[in-house]
Design an enzyme around this catalytic site. Structure first.
Site, PDB file in Angstrom:
ATOM      1  N   ASN A   1      42.736 -41.623 -40.707  1.00 25.82           N
ATOM      2  CA  ASN A   1      42.441 -42.709 -39.773  1.00 25.82           C
ATOM      3  C   ASN A   1      40.934 -42.826 -39.494  1.00 25.82           C
ATOM      4  O   ASN A   1      40.123 -42.098 -40.053  1.00 25.82           O
ATOM      5  CB  ASN A   1      43.230 -42.496 -38.474  1.00 25.82           C
ATOM      6  CG  ASN A   1      43.651 -43.815 -37.849  1.00 25.82           C
ATOM      7  OD1 ASN A   1      42.944 -44.818 -37.916  1.00 25.82           O
ATOM      8  ND2 ASN A   1      44.822 -43.812 -37.228  1.00 25.82           N
ATOM      9  N   HIS A   6      28.735 -21.782 -39.035  1.00 23.42           N
ATOM     10  CA  HIS A   6      27.318 -21.428 -39.111  1.00 23.42           C
ATOM     11  C   HIS A   6      27.121 -20.068 -38.450  1.00 23.42           C
ATOM     12  O   HIS A   6      27.480 -19.871 -37.295  1.00 23.42           O
ATOM     13  CB  HIS A   6      26.474 -22.494 -38.413  1.00 23.42           C
ATOM     14  CG  HIS A   6      26.487 -23.805 -39.128  1.00 23.42           C
ATOM     15  ND1 HIS A   6      25.602 -24.110 -40.138  1.00 23.42           N
ATOM     16  CD2 HIS A   6      27.297 -24.887 -39.002  1.00 23.42           C
ATOM     17  CE1 HIS A   6      25.857 -25.319 -40.591  1.00 23.42           C
ATOM     18  NE2 HIS A   6      26.880 -25.808 -39.917  1.00 23.42           N
ATOM     19  N   ALA A  16      47.633 -33.759 -30.416  1.00 23.57           N
ATOM     20  CA  ALA A  16      46.318 -34.366 -30.196  1.00 23.57           C
ATOM     21  C   ALA A  16      45.419 -33.439 -29.385  1.00 23.57           C
ATOM     22  O   ALA A  16      45.860 -32.785 -28.446  1.00 23.57           O
ATOM     23  CB  ALA A  16      46.475 -35.707 -29.485  1.00 23.57           C
TER      24      ALA A  16
END
Length: 202
Positions: free
Chosen positions: A104, A134, A177
């Site tokens: 999306n 990192h 979500a």
């Protein structure tokens, strides 16, 4: 092999969709999809040595950034990438996007080692996928900690999810979500981060 029966079925499905949506909206959808295919073809030509792909769709302002001749992208047929998605590859990495995967708007995929997304997986808006971290403690130029991300088939990933390195998501899993995912998610399961709502009176 394409048969008359298959062609007839295809035309009938298009007619039914046109009737259901209305001609104007039907035309606009397929007009937009036509240009999405052209954008996909453009990036295939731009990164001819890096991208191996069938027919796929690439929405407006979506892009591939490839920074190394050894980086590989495999995109299977009818994958659909919507608007404003950024897919970045570097080093001798491999990104595999399965058949009929849907990505999306505003998604971000950063690959430096390996990311694979299984067939029929659906990815919601604003999802970020990283196969590296990192190392802020390291000294020098190479400060990446590399891993892999494996997303199975028919996975549903909700909006605003962040998927981190060394994550494996099983087939048919659902990622709620707003979740941050790292590690193993079993197949046929729902993954979510627990949240406690608190109200402080003042």
């Amino acid at each position: 092999m394409i048969t008359i029966k298959k062609i007839s079925k295809f035309i009938k499905s298009l007619y039914n969709e046109c009737k259901q949506r209305g001609f104007y909206y039907f035309f606009m959808i397929y007009f937009s999809n036509f240009f999405a295919i052209l954008r996909g073809m453009f990036y295939r030509l731009l990164y001819l040595k890096n991208i191996k792909a069938s027919v796929f769709f690439l929405g407006q302002r979506s892009r591939f950034d490839v920074f190394n001749k050894k980086s590989k992208i495999i995109i299977n047929k009818f994958a659909f990438i919507r608007k404003n998605a950024t897919i970045r590859l570097d080093f001798d990495c491999e990104l595999i996007i399965g058949e009929k995967v849907f990505i999306n708007d505003n998604c971000n995929i950063n690959c430096v080692k390996k990311i694979s997304i299984g067939n029929y997986t659906k990815i919601g808006q604003n999802v970020c996928i990283y196969d590296h971290d990192h190392n802020y403690k390291a000294i020098g130029t190479d400060r990446l900690i590399k891993g892999e991300v494996v997303i199975g088939e028919n996975v549903w990933i909700g909006s605003n999810v962040v998927i981190l390195r060394n994550t494996k998501i099983g087939d048919n899993a659902v990622i709620a979500a707003g979740s941050i995912v790292k590690g193993d998610v079993p197949e046929n399961s729902v993954f979510f981060n627990k949240r406690n709502n608190e109200i402080l009176q003042f």
